[in-house]
Structure formats: structure tokens, C-alpha cells
Design a protein around this motif. Structure first.
Motif, PDB file in Angstrom:
ATOM      1  N   ALA A  36       0.832  -1.204   0.000  1.00 32.22           N
ATOM      2  CA  ALA A  36       0.000   0.000   0.000  1.00 32.22           C
ATOM      3  C   ALA A  36       0.865   1.252   0.000  1.00 32.22           C
ATOM      4  N   ALA A  37       1.951   1.194   0.763  1.00 26.75           N
ATOM      5  CA  ALA A  37       2.847   2.349   0.818  1.00 26.75           C
ATOM      6  C   ALA A  37       3.479   2.594  -0.542  1.00 26.75           C
ATOM      7  N   ASP A  53       7.465  17.083  -1.453  1.00 27.55           N
ATOM      8  CA  ASP A  53       6.575  15.980  -1.820  1.00 27.55           C
ATOM      9  C   ASP A  53       7.298  14.640  -1.730  1.00 27.55           C
ATOM     10  N   MET A  54       8.544  14.587  -2.221  1.00 28.25           N
ATOM     11  CA  MET A  54       9.310  13.339  -2.160  1.00 28.25           C
ATOM     12  C   MET A  54       9.593  12.949  -0.713  1.00 28.25           C
ATOM     13  N   TRP A  55       9.966  13.939   0.100  1.00 32.31           N
ATOM     14  CA  TRP A  55      10.286  13.707   1.509  1.00 32.31           C
ATOM     15  C   TRP A  55       9.083  13.128   2.251  1.00 32.31           C
ATOM     16  N   PRO A  60       5.979   9.228   5.373  1.00 31.82           N
ATOM     17  CA  PRO A  60       4.669   9.801   5.706  1.00 31.82           C
ATOM     18  C   PRO A  60       4.651  10.374   7.126  1.00 31.82           C
ATOM     19  N   GLY A  61       4.106  11.572   7.242  1.00 30.22           N
ATOM     20  CA  GLY A  61       4.033  12.216   8.549  1.00 30.22           C
ATOM     21  C   GLY A  61       5.268  13.016   8.907  1.00 30.22           C
ATOM     22  N   ALA A  62       6.286  12.995   8.022  1.00 31.95           N
ATOM     23  CA  ALA A  62       7.514  13.743   8.305  1.00 31.95           C
ATOM     24  C   ALA A  62       7.251  15.242   8.180  1.00 31.95           C
TER      25      ALA A  62
END
Length: 247
Positions: A36-37, A53-55, A60-62
Motif C-alpha cells: 500500500a505504501a 513531496d518526495m520527503w 509519511p508524517g515527516a
């Protein structure tokens, strides 16, 4: 078989997960969460994606903050009471950039310090200077290089599970300072980056000095060669005239 994962970013993460599972002795399959990720990451292509966006797709959540982290002195950054936990939030008051200690540095084992460190467990945040943000907006290729650099640092840093990462970048996209924290311990090695950068700058300055010296020597040699040539030519002309060959 079509996995349903689209986009370079999704394919990249899925491939990486397969490789990690094989290295760990697991089957070639990936879990639903891993799949899913990867599928979520593949919603967009890497090309044209911003560093932010890449980060946040990769982690996720960073948290992502555009501010001049260089204003934080190395001495303040390395202290146990530096309020680095403020960066693990969507909104950060820039007054933290000018933070100064109000007393003696507390012990790393003090309950207050341990509580603050535990509150950031598993989180990630990056500080991007405005100059670098502008460069990456105008140069997507640079954004990809910075992302690869940061991701490689996190992947290869010898940290324990559950650590938090706070990374500060300089205007060229290099890691300037960082804190890798886990409940009970903290590793602060950003000074190594400062020393390494200073060594690189000194080496570059020495290279420039040697290059200038070499260029000056070549110029002097060329001038000396020309001088001797014209001097010899003048002597030859004088000799020819004396012999009556030239009038």
C-alpha cells in the motif's frame, strides 16, 4: 503480472522492499502495508516532484520546515536542553533559531530531558534554508539529488529502531547538522559534518591556490620564452646588418 503500483517512486519503493526482504531472509512477497505504501508513493512520478513531496511521500508524517537553520549555533544545537522537539510540529516559531540556554546544561539522564527525547520517538523533520528551497524549485534534478542524499543518510545511519531524525541542510543541499535521538540515548554527531565541510573548504582553497600558482608560472614562462625569442631575433637582425646582409 501488473502489481497496480504506478509511477517511478512507487516502483522504486516496492523494489527496495523486495530487496530488503530478501536480504533479511524473508520471502519475495511484501506485506499489504508495504504494498500500500508503494502504491501510494507511486501516485506521482519522481520527475517534477518537489523535495517536500518526495520527503513526505517517502516518510509519511515527516515534517518540513523552510527556515535558516544556520542561525542555530553548533554549541546550542548540541546541548541537551536545546528544544529540538519543536521542529516535530507543523508550525515552528522562528524564535527557536535564536535560542540561547538560560542556565547550566542538564544531564542527559534527567527526567525532563528523557521525557522530551521520548516525545519525538520515530519522527522525522528536515530544515531547508530558503535559498536551497528556491534552487530546488527551479531545478527538480537538484531536489532529487538532495532527496537521495538525505534518504541514504537515514538508511545507513547506525541507529536503533524508533529513533527520531532532525536534519538541517545548507544552501547547497548538504547535511549541515543533525540529531538522531532515541529514548534513553542521543547521538549528536553533526560536528563531524562541520569538520568535514571545513576540511573540504580548506582542500578546495588549497586547490585554488595551487591552480593560481601554476597559472602564474605558465604565464611567466610564456613571457620569458617570448622575451628570449624577440631578444634572439633582435641579435640576429643586428648581426645580419653588421654583415651587410640586411640594409
Amino acid at each position: 503480472m501488473d502489481s497496480g503500483v504506478t509511477g517511478k517512486l512507487g516502483e522504486y519503493y516496492l523494489t527496495q522492499q523486495y530487496q530488503k526482504n530478501r536480504a533479511a531472509g524473508k520471502s519475495d512477497s511484501v506485506s499489504f502495508a508495504e504494498f500500500a505504501a508503494a502504491k501510494a508513493a507511486g501516485a506521482e512520478s519522481v520527475e517534477g516532484m518537489s523535495f517536500k513531496d518526495m520527503w513526505q511521500a517517502r516518510f509519511p508524517g515527516a515534517y518540513y520546515h523552510v527556515m535558516d537553520g544556520s542561525k542555530i549555533s553548533q554549541g546550542a544545537w548540541d546541548r541537551n536542553d536545546f528544544p529540538f522537539e519543536r521542529f516535530f510540529s507543523d508550525n515552528v516559531d522562528e524564535s527557536v533559531l535564536g535560542w540561547t540556554p538560560s542556565g547550566a546544561e542538564p544531564s542527559a539522564n534527567s527526567p525532563e530531558v528523557q521525557s522530551r527525547w521520548s516525545s519525538t520517538a520515530g519522527r522525522k523533520a528536515v530544515i531547508v534554508p530558503p535559498a536551497l528551497e528556491e534552487k530546488m524549485q527551479n531545478d527538480p534534478g537538484l531536489a532529487e539529488k538532495v532527496m537521495a542524499n538525505v534518504e541514504n543518510f537515514i538508511a545507513t545511519y547506525p541507529a536503533t529502531p524508533g529513533c527520531s531524525y532532525l536534519i538541517e541542510l545548507d544552501e547547497n543541499g548538504e547535511i549541515s547538522k543533525y540529531r538522531v535521538t532515541s529514548p534513553g540515548t542521543i547521538t549528536i554527531s553533526s560536528s563531524e559534518f562541520v569538520e568535514a565541510r571545513r576540511a573540504r573548504e580548506e582542500k578546495h582553497a588549497e586547490y585554488e591556490r595551487l591552480a593560481e600558482e601554476a597559472a602564474l608560472k605558465r604565464k611567466i614562462l610564456a613571457q620569458e620564452t617570448d622575451r628570449k625569442y624577440y631578444q634572439n631575433k633582435a641579435v640576429s637582425i643586428a648581426a645580419y646588418k653588421a654583415a651587410g646582409i640586411l640594409k
